[in-house]
Design a protein around this motif. Structure first.
Motif, PDB file in Angstrom:
ATOM      1  N   VAL A 162      -4.778   8.533 -24.331  1.00  0.00           N
ATOM      2  CA  VAL A 162      -4.462   7.209 -23.789  1.00  0.00           C
ATOM      3  C   VAL A 162      -3.426   7.385 -22.696  1.00  0.00           C
ATOM      4  N   GLU A 163      -3.404   6.426 -21.779  1.00  0.00           N
ATOM      5  CA  GLU A 163      -2.453   6.474 -20.672  1.00  0.00           C
ATOM      6  C   GLU A 163      -1.102   5.957 -21.123  1.00  0.00           C
ATOM      7  N   ALA A 164      -0.171   6.874 -21.329  1.00  0.00           N
ATOM      8  CA  ALA A 164       1.197   6.518 -21.701  1.00  0.00           C
ATOM      9  C   ALA A 164       2.109   7.587 -21.121  1.00  0.00           C
ATOM     10  N   ALA A 165       3.067   7.183 -20.338  1.00  0.00           N
ATOM     11  CA  ALA A 165       3.970   8.150 -19.704  1.00  0.00           C
ATOM     12  C   ALA A 165       4.951   8.746 -20.703  1.00  0.00           C
ATOM     13  N   GLY A 192      -9.221  11.250 -30.099  1.00  0.00           N
ATOM     14  CA  GLY A 192      -7.975  10.652 -29.635  1.00  0.00           C
ATOM     15  C   GLY A 192      -6.955  11.587 -29.032  1.00  0.00           C
ATOM     16  N   ALA A 193      -7.206  12.913 -29.070  1.00  0.00           N
ATOM     17  CA  ALA A 193      -6.180  13.843 -28.591  1.00  0.00           C
ATOM     18  C   ALA A 193      -6.806  15.171 -28.155  1.00  0.00           C
ATOM     19  N   SER A 220       7.656   6.159 -26.111  1.00  0.00           N
ATOM     20  CA  SER A 220       7.908   4.746 -26.416  1.00  0.00           C
ATOM     21  C   SER A 220       6.836   3.827 -25.842  1.00  0.00           C
ATOM     22  N   GLU A 221       6.023   4.309 -24.920  1.00  0.00           N
ATOM     23  CA  GLU A 221       4.920   3.521 -24.367  1.00  0.00           C
ATOM     24  C   GLU A 221       3.612   3.739 -25.131  1.00  0.00           C
ATOM     25  N   LEU A 222       3.595   4.718 -26.023  1.00  0.00           N
ATOM     26  CA  LEU A 222       2.381   5.079 -26.741  1.00  0.00           C
ATOM     27  C   LEU A 222       2.115   4.095 -27.880  1.00  0.00           C
ATOM     28  N   PRO A 223       0.891   3.574 -28.007  1.00  0.00           N
ATOM     29  CA  PRO A 223       0.583   2.704 -29.144  1.00  0.00           C
ATOM     30  C   PRO A 223       0.783   3.451 -30.465  1.00  0.00           C
ATOM     31  N   ASP A 224       1.198   2.723 -31.489  1.00  0.00           N
ATOM     32  CA  ASP A 224       1.486   3.330 -32.788  1.00  0.00           C
ATOM     33  C   ASP A 224       0.304   4.117 -33.341  1.00  0.00           C
TER      34      ASP A 224
END
Length: 146
Positions: free
Chosen positions: A48-51, A27-28, A54-58
């Protein structure tokens, strides 16, 4: 801010750009920053695609969070750092230059060139309570009132 799949970290994750990996999980990915604040500066990115954070899944955030203590111990041991800064810059106004959420683990040494602390402000009157209520309301009904 929209996620750009051509950002440098996405390219590193796809193997299009090499990196000096120090840890990789399902995952990282953690790797050395090629423009370090201090030598040993590590970047940690979720896969994961998150800019922004706050857009990152928990669950993705929790996975990275679970890696941070281990990475911090390793950076301190490897560099002899007296302390560390663990930082997430969220948005351009906060200093984010790559629009893929990432954590900085920066080894710190007495007398290094990094200046700290940041300036601080204060609340007036009932401003603290009003801010608390606004944030609690934004969190929704599951937030704590204490």
């Amino acid at each position: 801010m929209a996620y750009d799949p051509q950002n440098v970290f996405a390219k590193i994750l796809r193997g299009e750009i090499p990196s000096a990996k120090v840890l990789e999980t399902d995952g990282a990915l953690a790797f050395l920053d090629i423009g370090p604040v201090n030598k040993g500066h590590v970047l940690v990115i979720p896969k994961v695609e998150a800019a922004t954070l706050s857009e990152l899944p928990d669950d993705a955030s929790a996975h990275v969070g679970a890696l941070l203590p281990r990475l911090c111990r390793a950076v301190r041991e490897a560099t002899g750092a007296e302390g560390l800064n663990v930082i997430v810059n969220h948005g351009e106004v906060a200093g984010q230059t790559v629009h893929h959420v990432h954590w900085h683990i920066i080894p710190r040494f007495r007398g290094d060139a990094v200046r700290w602390p940041w300036p601080h402000d204060s609340y007036d009157g009932d401003e603290l309570e009003r801010m608390r209520l606004r944030i609690a309301a934004a969190l929704g009904p599951a937030s704590s009132s204490s």
